[in-house]
Motif scaffolding. Sequence first.
Motif, PDB file in Angstrom:
ATOM      1  N   GLU A  91     -18.871  50.876 -92.388  1.00  0.00           N
ATOM      2  CA  GLU A  91     -19.938  51.384 -91.671  1.00  0.00           C
ATOM      3  C   GLU A  91     -21.278  50.683 -91.760  1.00  0.00           C
ATOM      4  O   GLU A  91     -22.117  50.474 -91.046  1.00  0.00           O
ATOM      5  CB  GLU A  91     -20.133  52.948 -91.661  1.00  0.00           C
ATOM      6  N   ALA A  92     -21.640  50.342 -93.187  1.00  0.00           N
ATOM      7  CA  ALA A  92     -22.794  49.906 -93.796  1.00  0.00           C
ATOM      8  C   ALA A  92     -22.632  48.514 -93.359  1.00  0.00           C
ATOM      9  O   ALA A  92     -24.019  48.029 -93.044  1.00  0.00           O
ATOM     10  CB  ALA A  92     -22.669  50.177 -95.384  1.00  0.00           C
ATOM     11  N   ILE A  93     -21.657  47.661 -93.272  1.00  0.00           N
ATOM     12  CA  ILE A  93     -21.610  46.309 -92.772  1.00  0.00           C
ATOM     13  C   ILE A  93     -21.858  46.211 -91.344  1.00  0.00           C
ATOM     14  O   ILE A  93     -22.476  45.507 -90.938  1.00  0.00           O
ATOM     15  CB  ILE A  93     -20.259  45.712 -93.040  1.00  0.00           C
ATOM     16  N   ILE A  94     -21.324  46.916 -90.653  1.00  0.00           N
ATOM     17  CA  ILE A  94     -21.642  47.253 -89.335  1.00  0.00           C
ATOM     18  C   ILE A  94     -23.036  47.457 -88.820  1.00  0.00           C
ATOM     19  O   ILE A  94     -23.536  46.869 -87.780  1.00  0.00           O
ATOM     20  CB  ILE A  94     -20.302  48.347 -88.676  1.00  0.00           C
ATOM     21  N   LYS A  95     -23.554  48.283 -89.618  1.00  0.00           N
ATOM     22  CA  LYS A  95     -24.964  48.477 -89.330  1.00  0.00           C
ATOM     23  C   LYS A  95     -25.915  47.167 -89.482  1.00  0.00           C
ATOM     24  O   LYS A  95     -26.614  46.960 -88.544  1.00  0.00           O
ATOM     25  CB  LYS A  95     -25.387  49.685 -90.153  1.00  0.00           C
ATOM     26  N   GLU A  96     -25.485  46.445 -90.588  1.00  0.00           N
ATOM     27  CA  GLU A  96     -26.362  45.333 -90.784  1.00  0.00           C
ATOM     28  C   GLU A  96     -25.998  44.284 -89.857  1.00  0.00           C
ATOM     29  O   GLU A  96     -26.787  43.414 -89.679  1.00  0.00           O
ATOM     30  CB  GLU A  96     -25.996  44.914 -92.119  1.00  0.00           C
ATOM     31  N   VAL A  97     -24.618  44.217 -89.135  1.00  0.00           N
ATOM     32  CA  VAL A  97     -24.405  43.058 -88.362  1.00  0.00           C
ATOM     33  C   VAL A  97     -25.085  43.555 -86.998  1.00  0.00           C
ATOM     34  O   VAL A  97     -25.691  42.313 -86.392  1.00  0.00           O
ATOM     35  CB  VAL A  97     -22.860  43.238 -88.321  1.00  0.00           C
ATOM     36  N   ILE A  98     -25.087  44.763 -86.633  1.00  0.00           N
ATOM     37  CA  ILE A  98     -26.006  45.157 -85.406  1.00  0.00           C
ATOM     38  C   ILE A  98     -27.232  44.825 -85.537  1.00  0.00           C
ATOM     39  O   ILE A  98     -27.815  44.247 -84.519  1.00  0.00           O
ATOM     40  CB  ILE A  98     -25.685  46.778 -85.183  1.00  0.00           C
ATOM     41  N   HIS A  99     -27.738  45.166 -86.776  1.00  0.00           N
ATOM     42  CA  HIS A  99     -29.270  44.664 -87.069  1.00  0.00           C
ATOM     43  C   HIS A  99     -29.410  43.067 -86.456  1.00  0.00           C
ATOM     44  O   HIS A  99     -30.312  42.862 -86.022  1.00  0.00           O
ATOM     45  CB  HIS A  99     -29.785  45.126 -88.106  1.00  0.00           C
ATOM     46  N   LYS A 100     -28.590  42.342 -87.177  1.00  0.00           N
ATOM     47  CA  LYS A 100     -28.735  40.816 -87.006  1.00  0.00           C
ATOM     48  C   LYS A 100     -28.601  40.514 -85.589  1.00  0.00           C
ATOM     49  O   LYS A 100     -29.230  39.399 -85.233  1.00  0.00           O
ATOM     50  CB  LYS A 100     -27.949  40.191 -88.231  1.00  0.00           C
ATOM     51  N   LEU A 101     -27.571  41.206 -85.002  1.00  0.00           N
ATOM     52  CA  LEU A 101     -27.241  40.651 -83.568  1.00  0.00           C
ATOM     53  C   LEU A 101     -28.810  40.954 -82.571  1.00  0.00           C
ATOM     54  O   LEU A 101     -28.850  40.319 -81.697  1.00  0.00           O
ATOM     55  CB  LEU A 101     -26.154  41.245 -83.006  1.00  0.00           C
ATOM     56  N   TYR A 102     -29.290  42.217 -82.897  1.00  0.00           N
ATOM     57  CA  TYR A 102     -30.472  42.213 -82.240  1.00  0.00           C
ATOM     58  C   TYR A 102     -31.430  41.162 -82.558  1.00  0.00           C
ATOM     59  O   TYR A 102     -32.309  40.954 -81.814  1.00  0.00           O
ATOM     60  CB  TYR A 102     -31.040  43.584 -82.664  1.00  0.00           C
ATOM     61  N   GLU A 103     -31.613  41.018 -83.831  1.00  0.00           N
ATOM     62  CA  GLU A 103     -32.662  39.900 -84.293  1.00  0.00           C
ATOM     63  C   GLU A 103     -32.628  38.468 -83.580  1.00  0.00           C
ATOM     64  O   GLU A 103     -33.405  37.835 -83.134  1.00  0.00           O
ATOM     65  CB  GLU A 103     -32.682  39.807 -85.950  1.00  0.00           C
ATOM     66  N   GLN A 104     -31.208  38.184 -83.444  1.00  0.00           N
ATOM     67  CA  GLN A 104     -30.837  36.754 -82.913  1.00  0.00           C
ATOM     68  C   GLN A 104     -30.591  36.913 -81.446  1.00  0.00           C
ATOM     69  O   GLN A 104     -30.068  35.899 -80.674  1.00  0.00           O
ATOM     70  CB  GLN A 104     -29.507  36.316 -83.515  1.00  0.00           C
ATOM     71  N   GLN A 105     -30.921  38.288 -80.831  1.00  0.00           N
ATOM     72  CA  GLN A 105     -31.008  38.266 -79.342  1.00  0.00           C
ATOM     73  C   GLN A 105     -29.692  38.225 -78.624  1.00  0.00           C
ATOM     74  O   GLN A 105     -29.751  37.684 -77.705  1.00  0.00           O
ATOM     75  CB  GLN A 105     -32.073  37.506 -78.577  1.00  0.00           C
ATOM     76  N   TYR A 106     -28.730  38.473 -79.498  1.00  0.00           N
ATOM     77  CA  TYR A 106     -27.316  38.619 -78.739  1.00  0.00           C
ATOM     78  C   TYR A 106     -27.014  40.074 -78.331  1.00  0.00           C
ATOM     79  O   TYR A 106     -26.285  40.082 -77.220  1.00  0.00           O
ATOM     80  CB  TYR A 106     -26.204  38.326 -79.998  1.00  0.00           C
ATOM     81  N   LEU A 107     -27.938  40.970 -78.512  1.00  0.00           N
ATOM     82  CA  LEU A 107     -27.543  42.415 -78.025  1.00  0.00           C
ATOM     83  C   LEU A 107     -28.951  43.028 -77.342  1.00  0.00           C
ATOM     84  O   LEU A 107     -30.044  42.643 -77.969  1.00  0.00           O
ATOM     85  CB  LEU A 107     -27.438  43.434 -79.011  1.00  0.00           C
ATOM     86  N   ASN A 108     -28.715  43.613 -76.259  1.00  0.00           N
ATOM     87  CA  ASN A 108     -29.709  44.110 -75.560  1.00  0.00           C
ATOM     88  C   ASN A 108     -29.185  44.928 -74.501  1.00  0.00           C
ATOM     89  O   ASN A 108     -28.612  44.739 -73.452  1.00  0.00           O
ATOM     90  CB  ASN A 108     -30.969  43.069 -74.817  1.00  0.00           C
ATOM     91  N   ASP A 109     -29.124  46.301 -74.690  1.00  0.00           N
ATOM     92  CA  ASP A 109     -28.326  47.290 -73.972  1.00  0.00           C
ATOM     93  C   ASP A 109     -29.055  47.299 -72.572  1.00  0.00           C
ATOM     94  O   ASP A 109     -28.284  47.699 -71.577  1.00  0.00           O
ATOM     95  CB  ASP A 109     -28.381  48.646 -74.652  1.00  0.00           C
ATOM     96  N   LEU A 110     -30.145  47.327 -72.365  1.00  0.00           N
ATOM     97  CA  LEU A 110     -30.963  47.445 -70.992  1.00  0.00           C
ATOM     98  C   LEU A 110     -30.361  46.050 -70.269  1.00  0.00           C
ATOM     99  O   LEU A 110     -30.101  46.317 -69.171  1.00  0.00           O
ATOM    100  CB  LEU A 110     -32.517  47.213 -71.235  1.00  0.00           C
ATOM    101  N   HIS A 111     -30.546  44.696 -70.862  1.00  0.00           N
ATOM    102  CA  HIS A 111     -30.081  43.642 -70.036  1.00  0.00           C
ATOM    103  C   HIS A 111     -28.562  43.884 -69.904  1.00  0.00           C
ATOM    104  O   HIS A 111     -28.093  43.252 -68.952  1.00  0.00           O
ATOM    105  CB  HIS A 111     -30.459  42.487 -70.947  1.00  0.00           C
ATOM    106  N   PHE A 112     -27.855  44.219 -70.786  1.00  0.00           N
ATOM    107  CA  PHE A 112     -26.295  44.786 -70.384  1.00  0.00           C
ATOM    108  C   PHE A 112     -26.389  45.537 -69.055  1.00  0.00           C
ATOM    109  O   PHE A 112     -25.304  45.090 -68.348  1.00  0.00           O
ATOM    110  CB  PHE A 112     -25.693  45.132 -71.767  1.00  0.00           C
TER     111      PHE A 112
END
Length: 270
Positions: A91-112
């Motif tokens: 879970e700690a790794i997943i949390k960091e992965v999600i953070h980096k995906l947001y940083e790199q603009q791979y994730l955006n729940d509103l756009h999704f």
Amino acid sequence: MPTITKISVQKNNPERYNIFLDGQYRFSVDEEVLARFQLLKGKEISSFELDHIMLQDDIRKGVNIAIQFLSFRMRSEKEIKDYLRKKEMDEAIIKEVIHKLYEQQYLNDLHFAISYVKTQVNTTRKGAKIIQLELQQKGINEAYIEEAMGYYDIDKQVEHALLLAEKYAKQHQKLSEKQLYQRIEQHLARKGYTFDVISRALKNLHVEKVEDEEWFALIRQAEKAHKRYQAFTGFLYEQKMKQSLYRKGFSLELIERYLREKEEQIEMGE
């Protein structure tokens, strides 16, 4: 402290490197991690540095897995988390992965959410309630869902509902008109349409049902009812038949016509 004595590229993955410490293979890292920590032959590595390197490499692996998953289509944050959990990531790794995906603009729940609604509107005939439920299941918060659903306006919902209603009417021409409208209303409700949208669609629905079609539809239903009530006679038989056919949506005029003709056939010995 252990010293890097050899670095080699993996045969099956040229973006990962095998690291040898004091002549023995110890671990592998991603190319980005290799460069960030300046892992070179002859470099000494403490146990603390090694733990930090392994942590960052695990995060990098998670990011790469997530990006591969995203390459097929946009995903919500929850979908990415669920996918990484299936890969048995911490879970700690997943949390960091999600953070980096947001940083790199791979994730955006509103756009999704907006993209998801537009796709469903353009490729399906789902009602608004179904689409909202699907977004909730994908972990989208209510504020984003509300904003995204603005791209499925009421006129478009009515248009889709009417298309479904017309298709259903064509496929169920044997039903009485009253029963047909009831079934269509139920069908549209199951598809996720609101009462308001269903009402508007049904007002615009034109079912061309000639008298002969209604008559033959009644005969088919009457024959089924007759098998159930043939043990009854006289007034009781007529009441049972009338109640059954009326519930099916046929007019009393047609029902009485059928019963008169049925009685005439019996009298004539047919």
